[in-house]
Motif scaffolding. Structure first.
Motif, short mmCIF file in Angstrom:
data_model
loop_
_atom_site.label_atom_id
_atom_site.label_comp_id
_atom_site.label_asym_id
_atom_site.label_seq_id
_atom_site.Cartn_x
_atom_site.Cartn_y
_atom_site.Cartn_z
N LEU A 331 0.83 -1.20 0.00
CA LEU A 331 0.00 0.00 0.00
C LEU A 331 0.86 1.26 0.00
CD1 LEU A 331 -2.75 1.40 0.21
CD2 LEU A 331 -2.61 1.12 2.69
N GLU A 332 1.97 1.23 0.73
CA GLU A 332 2.78 2.44 0.89
C GLU A 332 3.69 2.70 -0.31
OE1 GLU A 332 2.37 4.52 3.32
OE2 GLU A 332 0.86 3.24 4.23
N THR A 333 4.01 1.68 -1.11
CA THR A 333 5.03 1.86 -2.15
C THR A 333 4.50 1.78 -3.58
OG1 THR A 333 5.53 -0.49 -2.02
CG2 THR A 333 6.89 1.00 -0.69
N PRO A 397 -1.93 5.82 -0.42
CA PRO A 397 -1.00 5.47 0.66
C PRO A 397 -1.20 6.40 1.85
CG PRO A 397 0.13 6.57 -1.16
CD PRO A 397 -1.25 6.30 -1.62
N SER A 398 -0.80 5.94 3.02
CA SER A 398 -1.08 6.71 4.25
C SER A 398 -0.41 8.07 4.24
CB SER A 398 -0.62 5.91 5.47
OG SER A 398 0.78 5.68 5.42
N PHE A 411 -4.47 22.15 5.85
CA PHE A 411 -3.76 21.87 4.61
C PHE A 411 -3.73 20.35 4.42
CE2 PHE A 411 -2.15 25.87 6.22
CZ PHE A 411 -2.12 26.68 5.09
N GLY A 412 -4.50 19.87 3.45
CA GLY A 412 -4.55 18.43 3.18
C GLY A 412 -3.26 17.96 2.51
N PHE A 413 -2.78 16.79 2.94
CA PHE A 413 -1.54 16.26 2.37
C PHE A 413 -1.68 16.01 0.87
CE2 PHE A 413 -0.41 14.35 6.73
CZ PHE A 413 0.13 15.56 7.12
N ASN A 414 -2.86 15.54 0.42
CA ASN A 414 -3.01 15.27 -1.01
C ASN A 414 -2.99 16.54 -1.83
OD1 ASN A 414 -5.44 16.17 -0.06
ND2 ASN A 414 -6.68 14.68 -1.16
N ARG A 415 -3.54 17.64 -1.26
CA ARG A 415 -3.51 18.91 -1.98
C ARG A 415 -2.08 19.47 -2.03
NH1 ARG A 415 -8.47 21.36 -2.90
NH2 ARG A 415 -10.25 20.30 -1.97
N PHE A 480 -2.72 11.10 -10.46
CA PHE A 480 -3.15 11.89 -9.32
C PHE A 480 -4.66 11.87 -9.17
CE2 PHE A 480 -4.71 15.72 -7.36
CZ PHE A 480 -4.10 15.60 -6.12
N LEU A 481 -5.38 11.97 -10.29
CA LEU A 481 -6.84 11.98 -10.19
C LEU A 481 -7.36 10.68 -9.58
CD1 LEU A 481 -7.77 13.66 -13.60
CD2 LEU A 481 -7.82 14.66 -11.32
N SER A 482 -6.60 9.60 -9.74
CA SER A 482 -7.03 8.33 -9.12
C SER A 482 -6.97 8.41 -7.59
CB SER A 482 -6.14 7.18 -9.61
OG SER A 482 -4.83 7.30 -9.06
N GLN A 483 -6.23 9.39 -7.05
CA GLN A 483 -6.11 9.53 -5.60
C GLN A 483 -7.21 10.40 -5.00
OE1 GLN A 483 -3.58 7.77 -3.92
NE2 GLN A 483 -3.52 6.94 -5.99
N ILE A 484 -7.91 11.15 -5.84
CA ILE A 484 -8.96 12.04 -5.30
C ILE A 484 -10.35 11.59 -5.74
CG2 ILE A 484 -7.42 14.02 -5.15
CD1 ILE A 484 -8.55 15.08 -7.71
N GLY A 485 -10.45 10.45 -6.39
CA GLY A 485 -11.75 9.94 -6.79
C GLY A 485 -11.59 8.56 -7.40
#
Length: 565
Positions: A331-333, A397-398, A411-415, A480-485
């Motif tokens: 998951l992390e890598t 990933p976490s 401040f969100g980490f993903n942003r 990146f878009l796969s991480q926000i939806g």
């Protein structure tokens, strides 16, 4: 020899401390279980008092058992009419048709038969343990008070402020007692803020004025409602103490100061969200700025290149989960490998598209538009056939989850990641275009293909590689878009209009214009949404772009090249 003795001594001390902590935890849990048993077997005020006493046990099992009790998962098992029933917790079977198992509240052990198998209890000997109405009311309070003893500093601070905001007269002495013992600055600050809010309702006049000043000094957003309520009570004549005009002015000044602070934090937060949205638009549009801006190809399949990148990230995740058996390492890598993998896959798809379709349609914009639109529909259907109609979920990933709060701004980490990611891509693209022979060849071919060919540059090869590079950038956007939806066959269609809007407004063929346009549209959109709503805000942005293009048809930075002319 001396060092060995020292290490041995430190190890023993560490083990003693560790065993001591474990022993304390076991003692707290045993005490909490015993109180729970007594509370379940009792009733009325005695039951309420026993539940309240659980807050002093510091046992982490208490919130879960109170929730089980409230949901009707705890029963009284009567084995002998002459003795008290046994409180047990029901564990529902995971497989349909199997019987539930039960554990004793007093020790948490599953009840088993002589053979060691879970014992199926007789339903006729069981009765649901229902907490009294007054007892249910103290459940939440007990859990909140218990949170004040949690070792996590952030949770302890949240609990302290939450209890203070309740303005409960009975809790105020507890908060004061904890404030005198607490050593963590974050918790001390939360306790002082919570006490100040409570004092507005239950303190003397001097304590009220002191609390008003404390909340003002701390810019307490949480205490603003309490200050406003006090002001309303004064206006309506319900305040416990009359205030002089100067004291009222001080109260009004505190409210105005906090509201001004909120305005500043909202402005900074809006700018940050606008930057992050602009970064998303920039990543999505940068590939189009290459294929459409520099090459003049109206690629309606650009959105599907984004989807290919997103599906490549999903495939990377599945491969890592399969190889590493869904371990934390996978998951992390996986995301670190998904980034270059998505770029390569999308670039190869773009290369195939250029060789099979685009190369025959240069300088024929209408035909290229229709052809790539057809390719777009084919790819969408292909996604459905391969991955199914349902959207696919790509887990983050976490280190991309969570957020950091600075001066009440989240401040969100993903942003933060997408902003950094966009900067990295822009810098990399700029270096490629301006500092490498390949970038020089691209600019030469796009500005004057005939002269470039005369200089020995292989035009077809440069066009092929340029289109593949632009498609690869679209693939990075998909990661990146796969991480926000979720990832679906229509993922790219949601951004294709925005991409063209950004590229045209920035100036076709100008990467700097694309950057400024993306950030400007992102910040403007986020600034208008709170005022006009998401839909109307978007419409206003679109109208503004249309009017802007009427004024400057070439965009912010009009490009001039013989190819585009």
């Amino acid at each position: 020899m001396k060092s060995r003795v020292t290490i041995t001594l430190i190890t023993r001390v560490f083990l003693l401390v560790l065993f001591g902590l474990a022993s304390d935890l076991r003692a707290d849990e045993a005490q909490a279980r015993q109180i729970l048993v007594e509370a379940i077997l009792s009733s009325g005020k005695e039951q309420t008092a026993l539940v309240e006493s659980l807050s002093s046990t510091a046992a982490p099992i208490v919130p879960d058992y109170l929730e089980f009790w409230k949901r009707g998962k705890i029963y009284l098992y009567q084995t002998d009419p002459d003795v008290d029933p046994i409180p047990v917790l029901e564990h529902e079977a995971e497989t349909e048709g199997e019987a539930s198992t039960y554990s004793r509240i007093v020790d948490g052990e599953i009840i088993v038969d002589e053979a060691g198998n879970p014992l199926v209890l007789d339903p006729e000997k069981m009765e649901m343990a229902r907490p009294g109405r007054k007892t249910r009311r103290v459940f939440t309070m007990t859990v909140d008070l218990l949170a004040l003893s949690t070792p996590d500093v952030s949770d302890r601070a949240d609990a302290a402020l939450k209890l203070g905001l309740k303005q409960d007269k009975d809790i105020l002495p507890k908060l004061r007692e904890l404030s005198s013992k607490e050593t963590e600055p974050l918790v001390i600050e939360a306790l002082e803020e919570g006490i100040a809010v409570s004092m507005l309702a239950h303190g003397s006049k001097e304590e009220q004025m002191e609390s008003i000043q404390v909340l003002k000094d701390r810019n307490s957003i949480a205490g603003l409602d309490a200050l406003k309520n006090l002001r309303h009570d004064i206006n309506d004549g319900y305040a416990p103490y009359p205030l002089t005009e100067e004291e009222k002015a001080e109260l009004d000044e505190s409210i105005a100061s906090i509201e001004s602070y909120i305005s500043v934090t909202d402005f900074v937060g809006t700018c940050f969200r606008g930057l992050s949205l602009g970064a998303v638009l920039l990543i999505v549009a940068l590939g189009l700025a290459i294929t459409f801006g520099l090459m003049g190809v109206i690629n309606m399949a650009h959105g599907e290149m984004i989807a290919i990148g997103a599906y490549a990230a999903y495939i990377s995740q599945q491969i890592f989960y399969t190889v590493f058996s869904q371990s934390t390492f996978a998951l992390e890598t996986y995301f670190l490998f998904a980034i270059p993998f998505s770029f390569i896959v999308a670039a190869l798809c773009g290369l195939v598209l250029e060789r099979t379709v685009i190369q025959f349609l240069y300088k024929r914009p209408l035909e290229s538009l229709l052809a790539t639109w057809g390719v777009s529909l084919i790819l969408q259907q292909g996604f459905r056939l391969v991955f199914g109609a349902a959207n696919r979920q790509v887990r983050s990933p976490s280190w991309l989850l969570g957020n950091v709060e600075i001066f009440d701004i989240t401040f969100g980490f993903n942003r933060i990641f997408v902003i950094g990611f966009a900067i990295l891509i822009v810098v990399g693209t700029w270096l490629l275009m301006s500092r490498t022979p390949f970038g020089l060849s691209i600019r030469a071919v796009m500005q004057d293909p005939q002269m470039a060919a005369a200089m020995g540059i292989r035009i077809n090869r440069v066009r092929m590689m340029t289109f593949a590079f632009g498609s690869g950038l679209a693939g990075l956007a998909g990661v990146f878009l796969s991480q926000i939806g979720s990832v679906g066959s229509n993922l790219g269609q949601s951004y294709i209009v925005d991409s063209f809007m950004v590229v045209v407004a920035g100036g076709v063929g100008n990467i700097v214009g694309t950057v400024i346009s993306a950030l400007g549209i992102g910040v403007t959109d986020q600034a208008l949404q709170p005022l006009l709503g998401p839909v109307m805000g978007r419409i206003c942005v679109l109208i503004a772009i249309i009017l802007f293009l009427q004024w400057k048809p070439g965009g912010l930075f009009p490009s001039k090249s013989r190819n585009l002319d």
